[in-house]
Design a protein around this motif. Sequence first.
Motif, PDB file in Angstrom:
ATOM      1  N   PRO A  18       5.797  21.857  13.749  1.00  0.00           N
ATOM      2  CA  PRO A  18       6.409  20.601  14.185  1.00  0.00           C
ATOM      3  C   PRO A  18       6.220  19.520  13.130  1.00  0.00           C
ATOM      4  O   PRO A  18       5.470  19.666  12.166  1.00  0.00           O
ATOM      5  N   HIS A  19       6.911  18.389  13.348  1.00  0.00           N
ATOM      6  CA  HIS A  19       6.774  17.268  12.427  1.00  0.00           C
ATOM      7  C   HIS A  19       5.308  16.861  12.318  1.00  0.00           C
ATOM      8  O   HIS A  19       4.527  16.989  13.258  1.00  0.00           O
ATOM      9  N   LEU A  20       4.958  16.346  11.141  1.00  0.00           N
ATOM     10  CA  LEU A  20       3.637  15.747  10.996  1.00  0.00           C
ATOM     11  C   LEU A  20       3.531  14.527  11.893  1.00  0.00           C
ATOM     12  O   LEU A  20       4.535  13.903  12.253  1.00  0.00           O
ATOM     13  N   ASP A  21       2.289  14.147  12.245  1.00  0.00           N
ATOM     14  CA  ASP A  21       2.150  12.906  13.005  1.00  0.00           C
ATOM     15  C   ASP A  21       2.568  11.748  12.092  1.00  0.00           C
ATOM     16  O   ASP A  21       2.552  11.854  10.868  1.00  0.00           O
ATOM     17  N   PRO A  22       2.983  10.619  12.686  1.00  0.00           N
ATOM     18  CA  PRO A  22       3.568   9.531  11.888  1.00  0.00           C
ATOM     19  C   PRO A  22       2.686   9.048  10.743  1.00  0.00           C
ATOM     20  O   PRO A  22       3.190   8.733   9.660  1.00  0.00           O
ATOM     21  N   GLU A  23       1.376   9.015  10.947  1.00  0.00           N
ATOM     22  CA  GLU A  23       0.491   8.511   9.895  1.00  0.00           C
ATOM     23  C   GLU A  23       0.486   9.461   8.696  1.00  0.00           C
ATOM     24  O   GLU A  23       0.608   9.014   7.544  1.00  0.00           O
ATOM     25  N   ARG A  24       0.378  10.773   8.940  1.00  0.00           N
ATOM     26  CA  ARG A  24       0.388  11.743   7.839  1.00  0.00           C
ATOM     27  C   ARG A  24       1.766  11.801   7.182  1.00  0.00           C
ATOM     28  O   ARG A  24       1.877  11.953   5.961  1.00  0.00           O
ATOM     29  N   GLN A  25       2.819  11.693   7.993  1.00  0.00           N
ATOM     30  CA  GLN A  25       4.178  11.687   7.460  1.00  0.00           C
ATOM     31  C   GLN A  25       4.360  10.531   6.487  1.00  0.00           C
ATOM     32  O   GLN A  25       4.866  10.696   5.371  1.00  0.00           O
ATOM     33  N   SER A  26       3.942   9.351   6.905  1.00  0.00           N
ATOM     34  CA  SER A  26       4.100   8.159   6.076  1.00  0.00           C
ATOM     35  C   SER A  26       3.275   8.263   4.800  1.00  0.00           C
ATOM     36  O   SER A  26       3.754   7.922   3.702  1.00  0.00           O
ATOM     37  N   ALA A  27       2.047   8.760   4.914  1.00  0.00           N
ATOM     38  CA  ALA A  27       1.182   8.884   3.739  1.00  0.00           C
ATOM     39  C   ALA A  27       1.776   9.861   2.725  1.00  0.00           C
ATOM     40  O   ALA A  27       1.797   9.590   1.520  1.00  0.00           O
TER      41      ALA A  27
ATOM     42  N   GLN B  70       4.948  10.716   2.406  1.00  0.00           N
ATOM     43  CA  GLN B  70       6.163  10.154   1.825  1.00  0.00           C
ATOM     44  C   GLN B  70       5.833   9.150   0.723  1.00  0.00           C
ATOM     45  O   GLN B  70       6.499   9.123  -0.321  1.00  0.00           O
ATOM     46  N   GLN B  71       4.815   8.334   0.923  1.00  0.00           N
ATOM     47  CA  GLN B  71       4.425   7.374  -0.108  1.00  0.00           C
ATOM     48  C   GLN B  71       3.949   8.082  -1.369  1.00  0.00           C
ATOM     49  O   GLN B  71       4.256   7.666  -2.493  1.00  0.00           O
ATOM     50  N   GLN B  72       3.183   9.158  -1.189  1.00  0.00           N
ATOM     51  CA  GLN B  72       2.674   9.905  -2.337  1.00  0.00           C
ATOM     52  C   GLN B  72       3.799  10.587  -3.113  1.00  0.00           C
ATOM     53  O   GLN B  72       3.663  10.847  -4.320  1.00  0.00           O
ATOM     54  N   LEU B  73       4.908  10.885  -2.444  1.00  0.00           N
ATOM     55  CA  LEU B  73       6.032  11.559  -3.078  1.00  0.00           C
ATOM     56  C   LEU B  73       7.062  10.592  -3.656  1.00  0.00           C
ATOM     57  O   LEU B  73       8.064  11.027  -4.235  1.00  0.00           O
ATOM     58  N   SER B  74       6.819   9.297  -3.526  1.00  0.00           N
ATOM     59  CA  SER B  74       7.783   8.296  -3.986  1.00  0.00           C
ATOM     60  C   SER B  74       8.124   8.508  -5.457  1.00  0.00           C
ATOM     61  O   SER B  74       7.246   8.663  -6.305  1.00  0.00           O
ATOM     62  N   GLY B  75       9.419   8.540  -5.752  1.00  0.00           N
ATOM     63  CA  GLY B  75       9.892   8.709  -7.124  1.00  0.00           C
ATOM     64  C   GLY B  75      10.050  10.153  -7.563  1.00  0.00           C
ATOM     65  O   GLY B  75      10.555  10.403  -8.668  1.00  0.00           O
ATOM     66  N   LEU B  76       9.628  11.108  -6.730  1.00  0.00           N
ATOM     67  CA  LEU B  76       9.719  12.519  -7.110  1.00  0.00           C
ATOM     68  C   LEU B  76      11.179  12.949  -7.223  1.00  0.00           C
ATOM     69  O   LEU B  76      11.972  12.747  -6.305  1.00  0.00           O
ATOM     70  N   ARG B  77      11.537  13.554  -8.338  1.00  0.00           N
ATOM     71  CA  ARG B  77      12.884  14.080  -8.525  1.00  0.00           C
ATOM     72  C   ARG B  77      12.953  15.521  -8.015  1.00  0.00           C
ATOM     73  O   ARG B  77      11.989  16.278  -8.175  1.00  0.00           O
ATOM     74  N   PHE B  78      14.078  15.878  -7.451  1.00  0.00           N
ATOM     75  CA  PHE B  78      14.226  17.207  -6.861  1.00  0.00           C
ATOM     76  C   PHE B  78      15.663  17.675  -6.987  1.00  0.00           C
ATOM     77  O   PHE B  78      16.575  16.897  -7.278  1.00  0.00           O
ATOM     78  N   THR B  79      15.858  18.959  -6.744  1.00  0.00           N
ATOM     79  CA  THR B  79      17.187  19.567  -6.679  1.00  0.00           C
ATOM     80  C   THR B  79      17.248  20.422  -5.417  1.00  0.00           C
ATOM     81  O   THR B  79      16.264  21.077  -5.057  1.00  0.00           O
TER      82      THR B  79
END
Length: 316
Positions: free
Chosen positions: A4-13, A15-24
């Motif tokens: 299931p989805h991560l809890d909101p706190e882990r999800q947000s953390a 996402q912040q750590q992945l900010s700027g990550l390039r992907f394909t």
Amino acid sequence: MTSPHLDPERQSAAQQQLSGLRFTKGHGTGNDFVLVEDQRGDIELTPDHVRVLTDRHLGIGGDGLIRVVRSQELLEGRDLLEAAPDAEWFMDYRNGDGSIAEMCGNGVRVFVHYLAQRGLVQLAEGGAVTIGTRAGARTVRRTAHGYAIDMGPWSYIDEELALERAADSLVLAAGLQDPRPALSISMGNPHTVVALAEDMELDGLDLHQVPNVDPAPPHGTNVEFVVPAEPLVQEGVGRLRMRVHERGVGETQSCGTGACAAAAAVRAWAGDAGSDQWIVDVPGGAVGVEFVPGPDGAEHVVLSGPAELVFDGQMP
């Protein structure tokens, strides 16, 4: 099934750590992946990061994640280079739940297509390249319609039991009234193949739920449900339909190692009526499977099919 989805706190953390990550984003017959290029192995991808990126509702969406890294930058890659010095690139593959997987046949095609499209390898039609995976080195040849991969040798997980009974376990899935006999095949990762009598049974399965396998494999298993064609072989080529529940992911549109395992199981059940060449129809299209003598004296499996890169992006 994918967690299931991560809890909101882990999800947000995450996402912040992945900010700027390039992907394909890429796929092979509908089996889709998020690819992250990390040539020097600088990016640390935790299970939470993988789950955020592959989440189909809150992230990019994919059955798994592929990190594109040079073999020399990973411990597993450096070990592999000793036996396969040409394997410059390593496919670091993670399931959608963040767990590490040994191998993914469709993922290999997408991985090599990425290398070719980005100019990281030179690969004209008919040319070949060797890449590293946790299941060992794999040689991939470019074809007119995609890529063909020597997946290495296949084997029964319990050869003595499989040869004695032509089945080594029982599988019950949502949509079936009773458990069905199954055959366990290794393609560098574990598979359990179940034959069904008709298309209606295959179409009626609910593979969002994890099938019950008895005895339960210690590290889990991919479960393939197949319906052989009637007639099974035409003009020397066998054919079957397949749906799959992938360990750590759930149902996917295709599974390359699963298609190889399914063809191996059906061929074993068919005996002299089988073939060394197969077409496996999956929800996302069709792949080819061929059994050939390997350079090590074992029988190898060659998987062929298309690969596509869909779009590039950057995490906000």
